[in-house]
Design a protein around this motif. Sequence first.
Motif, PDB file in Angstrom:
ATOM      1  N   UNK A 259       2.956  -6.524   3.362  1.00 50.31           N
ATOM      2  CA  UNK A 259       3.176  -5.261   4.080  1.00 50.31           C
ATOM      3  C   UNK A 259       3.324  -4.111   3.100  1.00 50.31           C
ATOM      4  N   UNK A 260       4.063  -4.358   2.029  1.00 50.70           N
ATOM      5  CA  UNK A 260       4.253  -3.338   1.003  1.00 50.70           C
ATOM      6  C   UNK A 260       2.927  -2.984   0.336  1.00 50.70           C
ATOM      7  N   UNK A 261       2.173  -3.988  -0.063  1.00 52.64           N
ATOM      8  CA  UNK A 261       0.907  -3.751  -0.758  1.00 52.64           C
ATOM      9  C   UNK A 261      -0.088  -3.005   0.119  1.00 52.64           C
ATOM     10  N   UNK A 262      -0.089  -3.311   1.404  1.00 54.52           N
ATOM     11  CA  UNK A 262      -1.033  -2.657   2.309  1.00 54.52           C
ATOM     12  C   UNK A 262      -0.760  -1.168   2.449  1.00 54.52           C
ATOM     13  N   UNK A 263       0.471  -0.746   2.184  1.00 54.80           N
ATOM     14  CA  UNK A 263       0.780   0.692   2.261  1.00 54.80           C
ATOM     15  C   UNK A 263       0.220   1.447   1.054  1.00 54.80           C
ATOM     16  N   UNK A 264      -0.143   0.703   0.013  1.00 54.85           N
ATOM     17  CA  UNK A 264      -0.582   1.346  -1.227  1.00 54.85           C
ATOM     18  C   UNK A 264      -2.089   1.501  -1.334  1.00 54.85           C
ATOM     19  N   UNK A 265      -2.839   0.825  -0.450  1.00 53.27           N
ATOM     20  CA  UNK A 265      -4.300   0.880  -0.510  1.00 53.27           C
ATOM     21  C   UNK A 265      -4.857   1.109   0.881  1.00 53.27           C
ATOM     22  N   UNK A 266      -6.042   1.749   0.974  1.00 54.81           N
ATOM     23  CA  UNK A 266      -6.662   1.952   2.292  1.00 54.81           C
ATOM     24  C   UNK A 266      -7.080   0.631   2.900  1.00 54.81           C
ATOM     25  N   UNK A 267      -6.824   0.443   4.189  1.00 52.57           N
ATOM     26  CA  UNK A 267      -7.171  -0.806   4.867  1.00 52.57           C
ATOM     27  C   UNK A 267      -8.263  -0.616   5.919  1.00 52.57           C
ATOM     28  N   UNK A 268      -8.958   0.525   5.908  1.00 52.78           N
ATOM     29  CA  UNK A 268      -9.921   0.816   6.956  1.00 52.78           C
ATOM     30  C   UNK A 268     -11.228   0.046   6.805  1.00 52.78           C
ATOM     31  N   UNK A 269     -11.473  -0.529   5.593  1.00 47.55           N
ATOM     32  CA  UNK A 269     -12.705  -1.265   5.384  1.00 47.55           C
ATOM     33  C   UNK A 269     -12.447  -2.406   4.408  1.00 47.55           C
ATOM     34  N   UNK A 270     -13.388  -3.303   4.349  1.00 53.42           N
ATOM     35  CA  UNK A 270     -13.287  -4.413   3.402  1.00 53.42           C
ATOM     36  C   UNK A 270     -13.210  -3.846   1.990  1.00 53.42           C
ATOM     37  N   UNK A 271     -12.145  -4.221   1.230  1.00 50.65           N
ATOM     38  CA  UNK A 271     -11.944  -3.656  -0.095  1.00 50.65           C
ATOM     39  C   UNK A 271     -13.034  -4.056  -1.074  1.00 50.65           C
ATOM     40  N   UNK A 272     -13.766  -5.120  -0.745  1.00 53.94           N
ATOM     41  CA  UNK A 272     -14.809  -5.571  -1.666  1.00 53.94           C
ATOM     42  C   UNK A 272     -16.111  -4.789  -1.489  1.00 53.94           C
ATOM     43  N   UNK A 273     -16.188  -3.983  -0.446  1.00 57.74           N
ATOM     44  CA  UNK A 273     -17.421  -3.238  -0.175  1.00 57.74           C
ATOM     45  C   UNK A 273     -17.343  -1.853  -0.799  1.00 57.74           C
TER      46      UNK A 273
END
Length: 279
Positions: A259-273
């Motif tokens: 939960x903490x880590x998800x607040x630090x990066x955008x989650x709107x798309x696959x991070x690998x793309x």
Amino acid sequence: MKARINGVQIGYDDFGKGPAVLFIHGYPLNRKMWRRQIEPLVNDGFRVILTDLSGFGESELREDAEDLHTHADDLVGLLNYLGVGRAVVCGISMGGYVLFDLLDRYPQRVAGACFVVTRPVGDDVQERVKRAELRRALENGETDRVREAFLRVLLTPTGRKKARSTDMREVCEWVRTADPRSMAAGLKAIGGRKDYTSLIKKLSLPTLVVGAELDQVIHPLHSELLARHLPNCFRAVSLKGGHLVNLEKFQAFNGHLLEFLRTLVPRSRDLSEPVEQPS
């Protein structure tokens, strides 16, 4: 895996792709203590980096391993070797002390910090005396007595009952095979740390604090005080486990960490793309 960092061999693992999360183990353990965190974070799009501090696991013992600065320097050297500019750093117990030193001397390399059963204050008089006694015992060849003393506080009564489980059986093995020279150096590094209270009051980066209600090493009140001083603390939790709370209560621990880590990066798309640029 191993890499030559600042002149010596350092053991490490590097899993997954995405925003980097660096884990620092506690005393007198090694990077394998984070085994329960690897798969959940990698599956969620994070890069997980584990490393052994000097003298532990697969890392060579440095002559100057009695100084926390040495361990922080190795972490920065490893990040440079792996091509990582900034990482979220998670440190438990002694690993937390190394994290404080990292924040003090290399703040630009830390994107976020997770403090697990650790504290910013230095040792009091009684603790300094106790650590000195343990170092003398190691010098006198009483290594087994020191190892057993640490196992008694690392494992809660519940953990001792579960000593036949894979996790707790391996913890016992790690402690009982730790090099006495590395144990002595680690004790001196821990005892010689400074008070970081003034530092944490100035930290603006996002932080997470995890304490343990049954911890026999770091009193849960230290986690509460730490969280109170941090200006940008995402959450402070106290889990019903002992000092090895990331293993004993790994599901709850992983949930809060993710939960903490998800607040630090955008989650709107696959991070690998790759992000498409407008034409």
